[in-house]
Design a protein around this motif. Structure first.
Motif, PDB file in Angstrom:
ATOM      1  N   GLU A   1     -26.081   6.437 -52.575  1.00  0.00           N
ATOM      2  CA  GLU A   1     -26.068   4.980 -51.742  1.00  0.00           C
ATOM      3  C   GLU A   1     -25.284   4.710 -50.825  1.00  0.00           C
ATOM      4  N   ILE A   2     -23.826   5.518 -51.001  1.00  0.00           N
ATOM      5  CA  ILE A   2     -22.874   5.138 -50.103  1.00  0.00           C
ATOM      6  C   ILE A   2     -22.969   5.834 -48.849  1.00  0.00           C
ATOM      7  N   GLU A   3     -23.401   7.205 -48.771  1.00  0.00           N
ATOM      8  CA  GLU A   3     -24.007   7.989 -47.776  1.00  0.00           C
ATOM      9  C   GLU A   3     -25.011   7.242 -47.013  1.00  0.00           C
ATOM     10  N   THR A   4     -26.197   6.602 -47.721  1.00  0.00           N
ATOM     11  CA  THR A   4     -27.185   5.837 -46.754  1.00  0.00           C
ATOM     12  C   THR A   4     -26.467   4.781 -46.267  1.00  0.00           C
ATOM     13  N   LYS A   5     -25.556   4.020 -46.814  1.00  0.00           N
ATOM     14  CA  LYS A   5     -24.934   2.836 -46.284  1.00  0.00           C
ATOM     15  C   LYS A   5     -24.162   3.204 -45.147  1.00  0.00           C
ATOM     16  N   LEU A   6     -23.398   4.366 -45.019  1.00  0.00           N
ATOM     17  CA  LEU A   6     -22.559   4.783 -44.080  1.00  0.00           C
ATOM     18  C   LEU A   6     -23.326   5.010 -42.964  1.00  0.00           C
ATOM     19  N   LEU A   7     -24.345   5.713 -43.008  1.00  0.00           N
ATOM     20  CA  LEU A   7     -25.414   6.363 -41.890  1.00  0.00           C
ATOM     21  C   LEU A   7     -25.910   5.058 -41.265  1.00  0.00           C
ATOM     22  N   GLU A   8     -26.260   4.022 -42.210  1.00  0.00           N
ATOM     23  CA  GLU A   8     -26.970   2.880 -41.696  1.00  0.00           C
ATOM     24  C   GLU A   8     -26.087   2.077 -40.872  1.00  0.00           C
ATOM     25  N   THR A   9     -24.876   1.961 -41.295  1.00  0.00           N
ATOM     26  CA  THR A   9     -23.740   1.228 -40.633  1.00  0.00           C
ATOM     27  C   THR A   9     -23.405   1.916 -39.004  1.00  0.00           C
ATOM     28  N   PHE A  10     -23.218   3.149 -39.280  1.00  0.00           N
ATOM     29  CA  PHE A  10     -23.030   4.084 -38.065  1.00  0.00           C
ATOM     30  C   PHE A  10     -24.133   4.070 -37.016  1.00  0.00           C
ATOM     31  N   ARG A  11     -25.122   3.912 -37.563  1.00  0.00           N
ATOM     32  CA  ARG A  11     -26.361   4.030 -36.550  1.00  0.00           C
ATOM     33  C   ARG A  11     -26.685   2.429 -35.932  1.00  0.00           C
ATOM     34  N   SER A  12     -26.106   1.535 -36.659  1.00  0.00           N
ATOM     35  CA  SER A  12     -26.342   0.226 -36.199  1.00  0.00           C
ATOM     36  C   SER A  12     -25.683  -0.031 -34.933  1.00  0.00           C
ATOM     37  N   GLY A  13     -24.447   0.503 -34.690  1.00  0.00           N
ATOM     38  CA  GLY A  13     -23.599   0.297 -33.358  1.00  0.00           C
ATOM     39  C   GLY A  13     -22.737  -0.947 -33.756  1.00  0.00           C
ATOM     40  N   TRP A  14     -22.584  -1.514 -34.884  1.00  0.00           N
ATOM     41  CA  TRP A  14     -21.687  -2.622 -34.999  1.00  0.00           C
ATOM     42  C   TRP A  14     -20.616  -2.484 -36.087  1.00  0.00           C
ATOM     43  N   TYR A  15     -19.450  -2.390 -35.417  1.00  0.00           N
ATOM     44  CA  TYR A  15     -18.417  -1.886 -36.457  1.00  0.00           C
ATOM     45  C   TYR A  15     -17.477  -2.878 -37.172  1.00  0.00           C
ATOM     46  N   LEU A  16     -17.522  -4.122 -36.700  1.00  0.00           N
ATOM     47  CA  LEU A  16     -16.369  -5.175 -36.999  1.00  0.00           C
ATOM     48  C   LEU A  16     -17.122  -6.499 -37.049  1.00  0.00           C
ATOM     49  N   LEU A  17     -16.894  -7.236 -37.943  1.00  0.00           N
ATOM     50  CA  LEU A  17     -17.215  -8.626 -38.053  1.00  0.00           C
ATOM     51  C   LEU A  17     -18.937  -8.971 -37.955  1.00  0.00           C
ATOM     52  N   GLY A  18     -19.389  -7.837 -38.644  1.00  0.00           N
ATOM     53  CA  GLY A  18     -20.831  -7.925 -38.534  1.00  0.00           C
ATOM     54  C   GLY A  18     -21.604  -8.405 -39.871  1.00  0.00           C
ATOM     55  N   ASP A  19     -22.976  -7.816 -40.073  1.00  0.00           N
ATOM     56  CA  ASP A  19     -23.476  -8.283 -41.276  1.00  0.00           C
ATOM     57  C   ASP A  19     -23.009  -7.523 -42.675  1.00  0.00           C
ATOM     58  N   GLN A  20     -22.592  -6.237 -42.450  1.00  0.00           N
ATOM     59  CA  GLN A  20     -22.035  -5.810 -43.788  1.00  0.00           C
ATOM     60  C   GLN A  20     -21.053  -6.477 -44.378  1.00  0.00           C
ATOM     61  N   VAL A  21     -20.070  -7.196 -43.418  1.00  0.00           N
ATOM     62  CA  VAL A  21     -18.993  -7.849 -44.105  1.00  0.00           C
ATOM     63  C   VAL A  21     -19.429  -9.052 -44.736  1.00  0.00           C
ATOM     64  N   LYS A  22     -20.440  -9.727 -43.796  1.00  0.00           N
ATOM     65  CA  LYS A  22     -20.987 -11.233 -44.449  1.00  0.00           C
ATOM     66  C   LYS A  22     -21.714 -10.995 -45.891  1.00  0.00           C
ATOM     67  N   THR A  23     -22.433  -9.819 -45.907  1.00  0.00           N
ATOM     68  CA  THR A  23     -23.123  -9.585 -46.936  1.00  0.00           C
ATOM     69  C   THR A  23     -22.097  -9.422 -48.258  1.00  0.00           C
ATOM     70  N   PHE A  24     -21.162  -8.404 -47.925  1.00  0.00           N
ATOM     71  CA  PHE A  24     -20.097  -8.291 -49.004  1.00  0.00           C
ATOM     72  C   PHE A  24     -19.274  -9.421 -49.261  1.00  0.00           C
ATOM     73  N   GLU A  25     -18.817 -10.224 -48.399  1.00  0.00           N
ATOM     74  CA  GLU A  25     -18.202 -11.499 -48.780  1.00  0.00           C
ATOM     75  C   GLU A  25     -19.010 -12.641 -49.643  1.00  0.00           C
ATOM     76  N   ASN A  26     -20.410 -12.713 -49.362  1.00  0.00           N
ATOM     77  CA  ASN A  26     -21.413 -13.375 -50.039  1.00  0.00           C
ATOM     78  C   ASN A  26     -21.297 -12.941 -51.509  1.00  0.00           C
ATOM     79  N   ASN A  27     -21.581 -11.555 -51.621  1.00  0.00           N
ATOM     80  CA  ASN A  27     -21.675 -11.034 -53.087  1.00  0.00           C
ATOM     81  C   ASN A  27     -20.469 -10.966 -53.873  1.00  0.00           C
ATOM     82  N   LEU A  28     -19.511 -10.941 -53.265  1.00  0.00           N
ATOM     83  CA  LEU A  28     -18.136 -11.190 -53.894  1.00  0.00           C
ATOM     84  C   LEU A  28     -17.753 -12.449 -54.446  1.00  0.00           C
TER      85      LEU A  28
END
Length: 368
Positions: free
Chosen positions: A19-46
Motif C-alpha cells: 500500500e505504501i509503495e503504491t501510494k508513493l508511486l502514485e504521488t511521484f507520478r502525479s507531479g504534485w508534491y505540496l498542498l495537494g490532494d494527499q494532504v487534503k485526504t489525510f487531513e479529512n481522515n485524521l
C-alpha cells in the motif's frame, strides 16, 4: 544472540509495503508534491478519526505547537510575556514552542504514578498572567480530568494538548487531540503513527484559529505572494501525507497490540528492583507509545539488558529546566521530575514485537 530492537521501524513499515509503495508511486507520478490532494485526504481522515472539526498538516510536531501559540498571539488571544503552565518532565519541544513565541513557561510537577502533570497542583501556579495550560499526554497516556476542565473555565484558560505521543488514546470516549482548545501531533517515524520522515499536524475547534494556523504555516500567506502575517514555512508534504493516510487505517489495531504487550510486561515482570507503570482503569486511556519502568539501578540495568541483546532508551535523561539551552532555569528544583529523569528506562515496545521477544525481555529482567 538475536538482538531485540527497541523499535524495528523497517518491520513496522514493511507490514504495509504494498500500500505504501503504491501510494508513493502514485504521488511521484502525479507531479504534485505540496498542498495537494494527499494532504487534503489525510487531513479529512485524521479529523474524522479524532472527531475534530479542523486539522492542518504541518512539517513536524514542534511546528504544530509553535503555530498554535503563534496564531493565538496574532489573534490577540495571547500576548508576549503571558504564562503557560507546562509539565516540568516533558520533552524539550513542549518548552521550545512556548519560549519561541516569547511566552513564559511555568513548570508543574508530575505525579509519580503516571508521569503526567499533577492536575491537583495546577491551581496554585495560576497568576493573573496565566493564559494557558499545556497538557502533555506523556508516553501515550491521556492527561485529562473534569477538574482540569473546571480550572480552565474558572480562570478562562486555553488548554493546548501536546499529543505527540498519544494518538488513538481516549478519555470518556473523546480522543486525545480533541479534548482541549488545540492540539499538536507529531508523526516522527518512531511514533505510533509514524511517517517516513518528519511530519506533524494541528487539530483545533475554532475555525478562525485553524484558518490562522494554515496561513501562518504557509509564510503567513492566504494568497500567493501576499503576506498577511510573518509566518513560517511548515507544510506537510504530499508523500508523507500519503504514507500517513495508509497507516492511519491500522492505528487502532496497532495500539491494541501495544496494550497486550504492556499487560504482559506488567503481569509478568516481578523483579522487586523494578517500578512498573500502572494499567489505567480504562485501557483506552493509554496507547503505550513507550513502556517506561523505573529503577534506582538504571545504568546497571541498561548495560545488563544490552549484554543480553535487549535495546533500551531513556526518555529523558535531562529535564528541560536543567538543559544548557535553558540555563536561566537551571537553578530551579523539581524533585519529582528530577527523580523520574534519573530512574526511567524505556523497554522495547512496538506492534511487531513477537511473543517470544516479550517473554525474553520479561525473563531477562526478572533475572537481574
Amino acid at each position: 544472540m538475536k538482538t531485540i530492537k527497541f523499535l524495528d521501524l523497517q518491520k513496522i513499515n514493511l507490514q504495509y509495503q504494498e500500500e505504501i509503495e503504491t501510494k508513493l508511486l502514485e504521488t511521484f507520478r502525479s507531479g504534485w508534491y505540496l498542498l495537494g490532494d494527499q494532504v487534503k485526504t489525510f487531513e479529512n481522515n485524521l479529523a474524522q478519526y479524532i472527531g475534530s472539526p479542523n486539522t492542518i498538516g504541518v512539517a513536524n510536531g514542534l511546528d504544530a505547537l509553535r503555530l498554535i501559540f503563534k496564531a493565538y498571539l496574532e489573534l490577540g488571544q495571547l500576548k508576549v510575556g503571558d504564562e503557560v503552565i507546562v509539565p516540568a518532565n516533558t520533552y524539550i519541544a513542549s518548552l521550545l514552542a512556548i519560549t519561541d513565541n516569547r511566552l513564559k513557561p511555568v513548570f508543574a510537577e508530575p505525579t509519580v504514578e503516571n508521569y503526567n502533570i499533577d492536575i491537583s497542583k495546577i491551581e496554585a501556579l495560576i497568576t493573573p498572567k496565566t493564559k494557558a495550560i499545556m497538557v502533555v499526554h506523556l508516553y501515550g497516556q491521556v492527561c485529562w480530568s473534569k477538574e482540569l476542565e473546571n480550572l480552565a473555565k474558572k480562570y478562562d484558560l486555553k488548554i493546548i494538548e501536546d499529543n505527540a505521543q498519544a494518538i488513538g488514546a481516549a478519555w470518556n470516549g473523546i480522543k486525545t487531540g480533541n479534548l482541549g482548545d488545540a492540539a499538536g501531533f507529531s508523526f516522527y517515524p518512531g511514533k505510533n503513527l509514524g511517517a517516513l520522515g518528519d511530519a506533524g499536524a494541528v487539530a483545533c475547534k475554532d475555525p478562525l484559529l485553524a484558518k490562522t494556523i494554515r496561513t501562518l504555516a504557509n509564510y503567513g500567506s492566504e494568497e500567493k505572494y501576499i503576506n498577511k502575517y510573518q509566518g513560517l514555512n511548515s507544510r506537510l508534504d504530499e508523500l508523507q501525507a500519503g504514507v500517513l493516510d495508509v497507516k492511519l487505517k491500522y492505528i487502532d489495531a496497532d495500539n491494541d497490540k501495544r496494550r497486550m504487550i504492556a499487560e504482559k510486561y506488567i503481569s509478568e515482570i516481578t523483579n522487586p528492583k523494578i517500578i512498573l507503570p500502572q494499567l489505567p482503569v480504562d485501557s483506552k486511556e493509554h496507547v503505550w507509545h513507550l513502556f517506561v519502568i523505573r529503577t534506582a539501578k538504571r545504568e546497571l540495568l541498561q548495560k545488563y539488558l544490552l549484554e543480553n541483546g535487549i535495546q533500551t532508551l531513556i526518555h529523558y535523561p535531562i529535564p528541560p529546566h536543567k538543559q544548557k539551552a535553558y540555563k536561566y532555569y537551571n537553578h530551579l528544583s523539581f524533585p519529582i521530575t528530577e527523580k523520574i529523569h534519573e530512574e526511567v528506562l524505556s523497554l522495547p515496545m512496538s506492534p511487531v514485537m513477537e511473543g517470544g521477544e516479550v517473554a525474553t525481555v520479561v525473563q531477562v529482567i526478572n533475572q537481574f
